[in-house]
Design an enzyme around this catalytic site. Structure first.
Site, PDB file in Angstrom:
ATOM      1  N   GLU A   1      31.260  40.748  32.057  1.00 44.72           N
ATOM      2  CA  GLU A   1      32.479  40.153  31.501  1.00 44.72           C
ATOM      3  C   GLU A   1      32.623  38.739  32.061  1.00 44.72           C
ATOM      4  O   GLU A   1      32.765  38.550  33.269  1.00 44.72           O
ATOM      5  CB  GLU A   1      33.711  40.987  31.870  1.00 44.72           C
ATOM      6  CG  GLU A   1      34.994  40.437  31.274  1.00 44.72           C
ATOM      7  CD  GLU A   1      36.216  41.246  31.629  1.00 44.72           C
ATOM      8  OE1 GLU A   1      37.160  41.271  30.822  1.00 44.72           O
ATOM      9  OE2 GLU A   1      36.240  41.860  32.720  1.00 44.72           O
TER      10      GLU A   1
ATOM     11  N   PHE B   1      46.471  37.609  36.250  1.00 49.05           N
ATOM     12  CA  PHE B   1      46.876  36.218  36.044  1.00 49.05           C
ATOM     13  C   PHE B   1      46.885  35.816  34.579  1.00 49.05           C
ATOM     14  O   PHE B   1      47.579  34.872  34.201  1.00 49.05           O
ATOM     15  CB  PHE B   1      45.949  35.264  36.818  1.00 49.05           C
ATOM     16  CG  PHE B   1      44.566  35.126  36.226  1.00 49.05           C
ATOM     17  CD1 PHE B   1      44.330  34.282  35.154  1.00 49.05           C
ATOM     18  CD2 PHE B   1      43.490  35.822  36.747  1.00 49.05           C
ATOM     19  CE1 PHE B   1      43.050  34.152  34.600  1.00 49.05           C
ATOM     20  CE2 PHE B   1      42.216  35.694  36.213  1.00 49.05           C
ATOM     21  CZ  PHE B   1      42.003  34.856  35.131  1.00 49.05           C
TER      22      PHE B   1
ATOM     23  N   CYS C   1      41.388  40.204  28.020  1.00 53.92           N
ATOM     24  CA  CYS C   1      40.555  41.411  28.028  1.00 53.92           C
ATOM     25  C   CYS C   1      40.247  41.879  26.617  1.00 53.92           C
ATOM     26  O   CYS C   1      39.383  42.732  26.420  1.00 53.92           O
ATOM     27  CB  CYS C   1      41.220  42.527  28.834  1.00 53.92           C
ATOM     28  SG  CYS C   1      42.717  43.183  28.075  1.00 53.92           S
TER      29      CYS C   1
ATOM     30  N   GLU D   1      49.153  36.119  42.360  1.00 56.26           N
ATOM     31  CA  GLU D   1      49.582  34.973  43.163  1.00 56.26           C
ATOM     32  C   GLU D   1      49.167  33.643  42.532  1.00 56.26           C
ATOM     33  O   GLU D   1      49.624  32.585  42.956  1.00 56.26           O
ATOM     34  CB  GLU D   1      49.029  35.083  44.590  1.00 56.26           C
ATOM     35  CG  GLU D   1      47.520  35.030  44.726  1.00 56.26           C
ATOM     36  CD  GLU D   1      46.858  36.386  44.539  1.00 56.26           C
ATOM     37  OE1 GLU D   1      45.712  36.538  44.997  1.00 56.26           O
ATOM     38  OE2 GLU D   1      47.476  37.292  43.908  1.00 56.26           O
TER      39      GLU D   1
ATOM     40  N   SER E   1      40.210  43.433  36.348  1.00 59.85           N
ATOM     41  CA  SER E   1      38.773  43.620  36.222  1.00 59.85           C
ATOM     42  C   SER E   1      38.391  45.057  36.549  1.00 59.85           C
ATOM     43  O   SER E   1      39.109  45.767  37.255  1.00 59.85           O
ATOM     44  CB  SER E   1      38.029  42.662  37.155  1.00 59.85           C
ATOM     45  OG  SER E   1      38.241  43.021  38.509  1.00 59.85           O
TER      46      SER E   1
ATOM     47  N   LYS F   1      54.082  43.514  41.607  1.00 56.87           N
ATOM     48  CA  LYS F   1      53.249  42.580  42.364  1.00 56.87           C
ATOM     49  C   LYS F   1      52.483  41.738  41.351  1.00 56.87           C
ATOM     50  O   LYS F   1      51.452  42.148  40.849  1.00 56.87           O
ATOM     51  CB  LYS F   1      52.283  43.354  43.274  1.00 56.87           C
ATOM     52  CG  LYS F   1      51.838  42.584  44.547  1.00 56.87           C
ATOM     53  CD  LYS F   1      51.103  41.290  44.308  1.00 56.87           C
ATOM     54  CE  LYS F   1      49.701  41.484  43.776  1.00 56.87           C
ATOM     55  NZ  LYS F   1      48.986  40.148  43.616  1.00 56.87           N
TER      56      LYS F   1
END
Length: 509
Positions: free
Chosen positions: A395, A163, A295, A190, A240, A187
């Site tokens: 994180e 995202f 990240c 969402e 992640s 993909k």
């Protein structure tokens, strides 16, 4: 899938639906499942997105598989022309895409434009793909025998993107995958799915044949469908660490190539000779840009004493001047992507207090230039964070900057190398010898020297060490071209009329 009340479900039924992109057109999902898409600055649902089931995964992959032979066999010149046209269209309309990014992710418009620019770098690299997929040729390896190699596409490749960079991360992968002749099933997250649809439409306008680029929306059911589908030859993922490990193990178990880039806990080592004004500016930029949802964000400043107190004062004074609010306004930082994520990040401030850390600036309850219902959390600065605290070890993925104090360069390097992650790091110093020593001794994949966010340019490759990557393949650059192609080695002999007849042994001369 988010569970909503009957009233919320009824109101969401009237909202726009983000459909799948299959065979070059929008196609509403048939599974009956949808998820809400929020405007994070307003805290309201603005649209819904279809969530694919296994049947729709099969349909999407079948479309891509059907399109593959013709796309693979299209001339290099024509594929290159399409990539050039896509680059021009994206550059012309990046402002429109930036507005979509801000409305669904929340990052400020300038940050959204920066994301698109970094994605465009990989598109531009991909336009030069003919040079990067050339084979090799060795003549007369034995009498009358030549050996040469060719690079061929894999087939249908899957991309699962996060995202936080809904435009840039897909562009780390699909321009290269498409250019060398693969077909792609993307993909997207969402949480912010519309950027993928915008890119799909630009590719169509650029001349990409139907079925070559597919967007399949969904949750874990769609992900598992791609990981397990026999016609999907590779998976590229950024996210992640726990999910990256799951992606890698599941896809590899089903015989696929995998690029799986995981999480991070990036440190900035500050030596006593560093320019502390530069360090403070860099800590703000790298810690709070994109609301810390990077990240490659710097989340830990490792200060070699005696500079910590002075550095913290400089960082705190700069934080006081930041404006937090709706990214469509003149703000420095926007909201977090969802209410749940905002609450999770904010919970680490309580953890810090419980563990005895000093919360220098608390980002909760700040005044914002935006709607009160937005998913707000201001920049947070925490000093003297214990190395045993979850604030240090996990994180956080939000605008929380920790400070750890060490007595020496050696202690700082040992601390960084002891961490579970190895994505990015930086050193700030005016000592060239210390910087050179750092780049050799540090066990991290991407290193900045007086550069806080050392994301490599497109013709290098992106990826870290340890729990920040699973498998050995990094994103984009030469490693990206290697990942999306497979090599054939051909041994060839064309006999002339004077050949010596049958010989069952290996050629000797």
């Amino acid at each position: 899938m988010t569970t909503e009340s009957p009233t919320e479900q009824s109101s969401q039924a009237d909202l726009p639906l983000v459909a799948h992109w299959i065979d070059g057109t929008q196609r509403p999902g048939r599974s009956g499942r949808t998820a809400p898409v929020y405007d994070p600055a307003l805290g309201v649902v603005t649209k819904t997105v279809s969530l694919a089931d296994r049947a729709e995964v099969d349909e999407a992959v079948a479309s891509a598989a059907k399109a593959f032979p013709a796309w693979r066999d299209m001339s290099i010149t024509k594929r290159q022309q399409i990539m050039f046209r896509f680059r021009e269209l994206l550059n012309e309309r990046k402002g429109d895409l930036a507005e979509i990014l801000t409305s669904e992710h929340g990052k400020v418009l300038s940050d959204a434009l920066g994301e698109i620019t970094r994605g465009l770098e990989v598109v531009e690299l991909a336009t030069g793909f003919p040079h990067l997929i050339k084979g090799e040729f060795s003549q007369q390896v034995s009498t009358g025998v030549d050996v040469y190699s060719t690079k061929s596409p894999l087939g249908v490749v899957g991309i699962i993107s996060p995202f936080n960079f809904p435009a840039m991360v897909p562009m780390w992968f699909f321009p290269i995958a498409l250019a060398v002749g693969n077909t792609v099933v993307l993909k997207p997250s969402e949480k912010d799915p519309s950027s993928a649809m915008f890119l799909a439409d630009l590719l169509r306008e650029a001349g990409l044949p139907d079925g070559v680029f597919t967007v399949l929306h969904g949750d874990k059911e769609a992900v598992d469908g791609l990981l397990e589908h026999p016609d999907v030859k590779s998976i590229s993922f950024v996210g992640s660490t726990p999910i990256a490990q799951y992606i890698y193990e599941t896809a590899a178990r089903h015989g696929k190539r995998v690029q799986a880039l995981g999480g991070a806990k990036n440190h900035m080592l500050v030596l006593p000779d560093a320019d502390l004004d530069l360090v403070a500016d860099s800590a703000i930029n790298a810690g709070f840009g994109s609301a810390g949802e990077r990240c490659m964000a710097i989340s830990v400043v490792v200060a070699v004493e005696p500079v910590a107190d002075e550095l913290i004062d400089k960082i705190r004074s700069r934080m006081a001047g930041l404006t937090i609010g709706d990214g469509r306004r003149s703000c420095d930082m926007g909201p977090l992507v969802t209410r749940q994520h905002r609450d999770k990040v904010a919970s680490y401030i309580d953890v810090a207090l419980e563990d005895g850390a000093d919360v220098v600036v608390d980002g909760r309850g700040i005044e914002v230039d935006g709607d009160a219902s937005g998913f707000w959390l201001g920049p947070t600065l925490i000093d003297r964070v214990p190395l045993t605290s979850r604030v240090y070890t996990e994180e956080i993925f939000g605008p929380v900057l920790s400070v750890v104090r060490v007595a020496s360069y050696e202690e700082g390097v040992a601390l960084i190398n002891a961490g579970a992650f190895g994505n990015g790091t930086a050193i700030f110093t005016n000592d060239g010898g210390a910087a050179r020593r750092f780049q050799n001794e540090i066990e991290v994949g991407m290193i900045g020297i007086n550069v806080p966010i050392p994301v490599p340019v497109a013709y290098y490759s992106f990826g870290g060490f340890k729990d920040s990557i699973f498998g050995s393949s990094k994103a984009y650059g030469l490693q990206g071209f290697d990942f999306f192609t497979r090599e054939k080695a051909i041994t060839s002999r064309w006999l002339d009329p004077s050949h010596g007849g049958i010989n069952l042994g290996f050629p000797q001369n």
